[in-house]
Motif scaffolding. Structure first.
Motif, short mmCIF file in Angstrom:
data_model
loop_
_atom_site.label_atom_id
_atom_site.label_comp_id
_atom_site.label_asym_id
_atom_site.label_seq_id
_atom_site.Cartn_x
_atom_site.Cartn_y
_atom_site.Cartn_z
N PRO A 85 -3.72 -4.58 8.79
CA PRO A 85 -3.95 -3.84 7.52
C PRO A 85 -4.55 -2.30 7.43
O PRO A 85 -4.96 -1.90 6.56
N TYR B 276 -11.41 -1.16 8.23
CA TYR B 276 -12.06 -0.04 7.22
C TYR B 276 -11.68 1.48 8.03
O TYR B 276 -11.05 1.47 9.17
N VAL C 64 -8.80 -9.21 4.41
CA VAL C 64 -7.75 -9.88 4.31
C VAL C 64 -8.01 -11.19 3.93
O VAL C 64 -8.89 -11.89 4.63
N CYS D 298 -11.06 -2.99 3.53
CA CYS D 298 -9.95 -3.87 3.24
C CYS D 298 -10.29 -5.33 3.84
O CYS D 298 -10.36 -5.54 5.23
N GLY E 48 -8.73 -7.66 8.53
CA GLY E 48 -9.27 -6.49 7.80
C GLY E 48 -9.59 -5.26 8.52
O GLY E 48 -9.34 -5.15 9.77
N GLN F 175 -3.78 0.06 4.35
CA GLN F 175 -4.57 -0.35 2.92
C GLN F 175 -5.73 0.67 2.89
O GLN F 175 -5.77 1.38 2.04
N PRO F 176 -6.83 0.60 3.63
CA PRO F 176 -7.85 1.64 3.65
C PRO F 176 -7.36 3.00 3.65
O PRO F 176 -8.07 3.81 3.15
N ALA G 54 -15.61 -4.92 -2.09
CA ALA G 54 -14.66 -5.47 -1.36
C ALA G 54 -14.78 -7.08 -1.40
O ALA G 54 -14.04 -7.86 -2.05
N ALA H 23 0.94 -1.34 0.10
CA ALA H 23 -0.19 -0.27 -0.06
C ALA H 23 0.95 1.32 -0.16
O ALA H 23 0.70 2.08 -0.65
N GLY I 11 -4.88 -8.29 0.68
CA GLY I 11 -5.62 -7.19 1.29
C GLY I 11 -6.51 -6.71 0.32
O GLY I 11 -6.08 -5.76 -0.30
N THR J 274 -8.99 -4.44 -1.04
CA THR J 274 -9.58 -3.02 -0.56
C THR J 274 -10.36 -2.24 -1.62
O THR J 274 -9.97 -2.35 -2.95
#
Ligand code: AMP
Ligand code: GLY
Length: 425
Positions: A291, A231, A332, A330, A229, A294-295, A398, A14, A383, A385
């Motif tokens: 993660p 958000y 996973v 996101c 995961g 990532q978002p 997603a 990311a 991941g 996303t």
């Protein structure tokens, strides 16, 4: 400017994806990277803990800025080593990285700042820990003080489980020397959130809020993982709560680190429990979350490289960040069996089809290329996303992308981001 990014997980993909969008970027090198980062820059086969080799590479390739993803190299002093060679490095010094690498140090710092956290005690002898836990009737959380890849925390509902956890960590050394000391804390109840902020030693710039999903199973059941995961934003963090978090947690800890002679620079990640009595600190991390990154980065409109340079130069006060208002989710995808034993080398298909969807990015974590095929090589594999008009839209998108990706034994939680709707008033 040429940039060297250290690490090779989902967070680093990311970061590489976002850095590659920068107008200020010359060449991007990722050491060691993964098949995902190979699409954003050049992977360099040097492990994240090979500091001497990384420094030699940076000099030979006129690297102007080094970004460090994982906590391991930070705790080893990689930032200090680069700075001694006159190369800018984004991240805290070895001393400041203790805020994550030594939970006993973190508790002492928090105490000196009168910060709200769980009641707890630090032990370096198993017998003492056992006696303390046996004297408690409330659920406890037992934590290895050192770094344990996000797995050194055991949440126990029964005191007897607490004693077993202490034994596992201190006597059986389940996490090696990371368990020489343990913390025994009261278990807090509430919503967990991740608040990440850029810090340049003085100025703090808080990013958008996010929420991770640590346990392996739906409904937050089963053992903790590195994160299944995330958000962003987390609706539980209202503007008023964010101000309170800045005022009562971020500002005091950054001031405290200065007073302690260990000024903080880089990303500061506060893992918080929002209890009925207000926010309480569970942990500090000294890096971007994985993660959560990532978002969060999918929503960041500003130039990440510019912000990181401002952090290194101590001029974060001159920076303003722009965010996409749309939420991101996101999910996973993990190898079957994770966080326990799992098999590697399973062929992965459908990543291109998933990425062909609008506003979807698939960040690689535990992947490798074998005989020209993409295969699994770790517990957390991808991941997936997506951005959406609402958190529910982002979730649907997603999972639509997840559906397109196949590998033997693939596992994901099915309820990532559901908490956001539960919380939304
Ligand atoms: P840490 O690495 O200290 O954040 O702990 C990992 C995870 O364990 C956290 O994200 C929480 O889900 C859980 N945890 C840690 N400390 C506590 C606590 N005092 N009460 C409840 N849950 C906790
Ligand atoms: N998502 C948890 C962590 O990065 O530590």
């Amino acid at each position: 400017m040429n940039v060297l990014l250290i690490g090779g997980g989902g967070r680093e993909h990311a970061l590489a994806w976002k850095l590659a969008q920068s107008k200020r970027l010359g060449k991007l090198f990722i050491a060691p990277g993964n098949p995902g980062t190979a699409g954003c820059g050049r992977n360099v086969p040097i492990a994240a803990d090979q500091t001497e080799k990384l420094i030699r590479f940076a000099k030979e390739n006129r690297v102007g800025l080094v970004m460090v993803g994982p906590e391991g190299p930070l705790a080893m002093g990689v930032v200090d080593a680069f700075e001694q060679e006159g190369i800018k490095a984004f991240g805290p010094s070895k001393e400041a990285a203790q805020l994550e690498a030594d939970k006993a140090f973190a508790r002492q710092m928090m105490r000196s700042c009168s910060m709200s956290m769980a009641e707890g005690r630090i032990f370096d002898r198993y017998e003492d820990a056992k006696a303390y836990i046996a004297s408690r009737d409330e659920p406890v959380v037992v934590k290895a003080a050192g770094l344990a890849k996000g797995k050194g925390v055991i949440v126990c509902d029964e005191p007897s489980d607490g004693i077993l956890a202490a034994e596992r960590i201190m006597v059986e050394k389940a996490f090696g020397s990371a368990g020489d000391k343990i913390i025994v804390e009261d278990k807090l109840i509430g919503e967990e959130v991740s608040i990440l902020a850029f810090v340049d030693g003085r100025t703090i710039y808080v990013m958008e809020s996010s929420q991770d999903h640590k346990p392996i199973g739906d409904g937050d059941t089963g053992p903790n993982t590195g994160g299944m995961g995330a958000y962003s934003p987390a609706p539980v963090v209202t503007d008023a709560l964010m101000s309170q978090i800045e005022r009562e947690i971020l500002v005091p800890i950054v001031d405290g680190m200065n007073r302690n002679g260990t000024p903080y620079k880089g990303v500061l990640y506060a893992g918080l429990m929002i209890t009925a009595g207000g926010p309480r600190v569970l942990e500090f991390n000294v890096r971007f979350g994985d993660p959560e990154t990532q978002p969060i980065l999918m929503r960041m409109k500003s130039d990440l490289l510019e912000v990181c340079e401002a952090v290194c130069d101590g001029r974060l006060d001159k920076v303003t960040l722009q965010w996409d208002r749309r939420p991101a989710v996101c999910v996973v995808m993990a190898s079957g069996g994770y966080p326990g034993n799992y098999e590697k080398g399973k062929v992965i298909t459908g990543v291109d089809a998933a990425e062909a969807l609008d506003d979807v990015a698939v960040f690689h974590a535990g992947t490798a290329v074998q005989d020209d095929e993409l295969v699994t090589s770790g517990g957390r594999v991808l991941g997936v996303t997506a951005l959406g008009a609402t958190i529910s839209d982002a979730k649907v998108k997603a999972y639509e992308a997840v559906e397109k990706i196949k590998f033997d034994g693939a596992y994901c939680r099915t309820d990532i981001a559901d908490k956001a709707n539960k919380i939304r008033k």
